[in-house]
Design a protein around this motif. Sequence first.
Motif, PDB file in Angstrom:
ATOM      1  N   LYS D  59       0.801  -1.245   0.000  1.00 40.51           N
ATOM      2  CA  LYS D  59       0.000   0.000   0.000  1.00 40.51           C
ATOM      3  C   LYS D  59       0.822   1.278   0.000  1.00 40.51           C
ATOM      4  O   LYS D  59       0.340   2.346   0.386  1.00 40.51           O
ATOM      5  N   GLN D  60       2.086   1.159  -0.423  1.00 40.97           N
ATOM      6  CA  GLN D  60       2.924   2.346  -0.598  1.00 40.97           C
ATOM      7  C   GLN D  60       3.264   2.461  -2.082  1.00 40.97           C
ATOM      8  O   GLN D  60       3.758   1.501  -2.683  1.00 40.97           O
ATOM      9  N   HIS D  61       3.052   3.644  -2.632  1.00 37.63           N
ATOM     10  CA  HIS D  61       3.347   3.883  -4.039  1.00 37.63           C
ATOM     11  C   HIS D  61       4.863   3.798  -4.248  1.00 37.63           C
ATOM     12  O   HIS D  61       5.622   4.416  -3.522  1.00 37.63           O
ATOM     13  N   VAL D  62       5.279   3.038  -5.237  1.00 39.47           N
ATOM     14  CA  VAL D  62       6.708   2.865  -5.517  1.00 39.47           C
ATOM     15  C   VAL D  62       6.971   3.195  -6.982  1.00 39.47           C
ATOM     16  O   VAL D  62       6.329   2.652  -7.872  1.00 39.47           O
ATOM     17  N   LEU D  63       7.892   4.132  -7.198  1.00 38.59           N
ATOM     18  CA  LEU D  63       8.170   4.548  -8.571  1.00 38.59           C
ATOM     19  C   LEU D  63       9.363   3.821  -9.184  1.00 38.59           C
ATOM     20  O   LEU D  63       9.365   3.519 -10.376  1.00 38.59           O
ATOM     21  N   ASP D  64      10.341   3.517  -8.369  1.00 40.38           N
ATOM     22  CA  ASP D  64      11.599   2.943  -8.881  1.00 40.38           C
ATOM     23  C   ASP D  64      11.389   1.473  -9.258  1.00 40.38           C
ATOM     24  O   ASP D  64      11.107   0.633  -8.400  1.00 40.38           O
ATOM     25  N   ARG D  65      11.556   1.192 -10.547  1.00 43.51           N
ATOM     26  CA  ARG D  65      11.259  -0.159 -11.046  1.00 43.51           C
ATOM     27  C   ARG D  65      12.329  -1.179 -10.661  1.00 43.51           C
ATOM     28  O   ARG D  65      12.147  -2.374 -10.890  1.00 43.51           O
ATOM     29  N   SER D  66      13.419  -0.701 -10.094  1.00 42.61           N
ATOM     30  CA  SER D  66      14.438  -1.652  -9.648  1.00 42.61           C
ATOM     31  C   SER D  66      14.206  -2.057  -8.183  1.00 42.61           C
ATOM     32  O   SER D  66      14.986  -2.804  -7.604  1.00 42.61           O
ATOM     33  N   THR D  67      13.102  -1.538  -7.590  1.00 37.61           N
ATOM     34  CA  THR D  67      12.792  -1.881  -6.196  1.00 37.61           C
ATOM     35  C   THR D  67      12.570  -3.387  -6.049  1.00 37.61           C
ATOM     36  O   THR D  67      11.871  -4.005  -6.853  1.00 37.61           O
TER      37      THR D  67
END
Lengths: 154, 154, 84, 84
Positions: D59-67
């Motif tokens: 439920k946290q927005h994540v932008l970095d696709r390497s996460t």
Amino acid sequence: MPEPRVLIQEEDFDIAAETKLLTGENKNIGAVVTFTGLCRDEDNRLSALELEHYPGMAEGEITRIAQEAITRFDLNGITAVHRYGKINPGENIVLVVAAARHRQAAFDGANFLMDFLKTRAPFWKKEHPRDGSTGDWVSAKDADDDALSKWLSE
Amino acid sequence: MPEPRVLIQEEDFDIAAETKLLTGENKNIGAVVTFTGLCRDEDNRLSALELEHYPGMAEGEITRIAQEAITRFDLNGITAVHRYGKINPGENIVLVVAAARHRQAAFDGANFLMDFLKTRAPFWKKEHPRDGSTGDWVSAKDADDDALSKWLSE
Amino acid sequence: MKLVYFAWLRERLGVNEEMVDLPDDVQTIADLFGWLKQREEPYADVFEASDIIQVAIGKQHVLDRSTNIAGADEIALFPPMTGG
Amino acid sequence: MKLVYFAWLRERLGVNEEMVDLPDDVQTIADLFGWLKQREEPYADVFEASDIIQVAIGKQHVLDRSTNIAGADEIALFPPMTGG
């Protein structure tokens, strides 16, 4: 520091009641700004909007952004209410109420939270056209990203 | 073009009623911003503010500025209510309600009118201290002139 | 011509409004301030710092001190406004 | 791991949520999109334009696709948000 009041609900809200709850008996509040977002019928094209949301994430994100607004603009308090479900033209969708000692902080606090809600709150709108056709999902607008960037660059 | 609703009065106003009157049955309004200015007690220093005004000029100036707000931000409508007389801490002094299709116009319309009201509406505030001493007239603030200049330079 | 006063001008002069007969050589706002300044106290004192005093002619705010006041029915004099 | 879908992703996939067993080599968000894209239709089609699809982990927005997504209980996939 005041805690934001954040409500995610299907039912309508009462602006006067929310404002009263926010300001209470605090006599050092000099300015209250409310923003109400309403469902437009787009020149009679729409019969309703359907709002879908991600429960849990919606509360969390809006609370986090509201807390940032309190800190950034030194607000006496802030309230956000966001509805979901089917909403008819003319009905309320979203409410933000910001209270501060001075007017610009109250304006900025409400404006900041609204700009973030537009692109960071996990809600999605689907159109219900009056002509009975299958509606489209409303697209995100570049203008909304631009609005957000004005706060990020400061 | 919509005509602004401008009221100069001693009695209090009803934000919800003024908002309803402004938006009516118009289903192309997507955003309503209200600004309420309240009397602060300045950390318990004041028992009241006394507002003096120049009748006739107050209505005229506010109407003129409100008309400019409608044109400049393409508003669906705008309402301004300014009280005069003795006002206690926590009580309302001024109300602006702006309605528009989109949120930024509603924010800007209300903000613009408030910035002009501060330095161009013929009202003067006198403090009534709690300790019974003779109060001072509130001085005009440079910050208010600065706020105005942001609209003039655009 | 009617002069009306507000806020601390009204208080310090002790009048809300008054009818005045201006000499013929009082043509502009600047002239009016000059004339007020040479009146008996408290006028001289109140209008000493006349650059912060604001003027409305016929209920219209006027900034330019060279504005002609001939024919005006009502001129208002007041401190900077503190509305809102 | 639970995947949840919203808006037109949900409609086009025909599922609100599903439990998936990811292969060991799916470590990041980018890997997840790669894996979704190679599934049967309509997945391949829906995730073709994956750069506009947004992701929330827990439920946290994540932008970095390497996460890294290892250990996540719930990953949400959705179009750009249109709140307010």
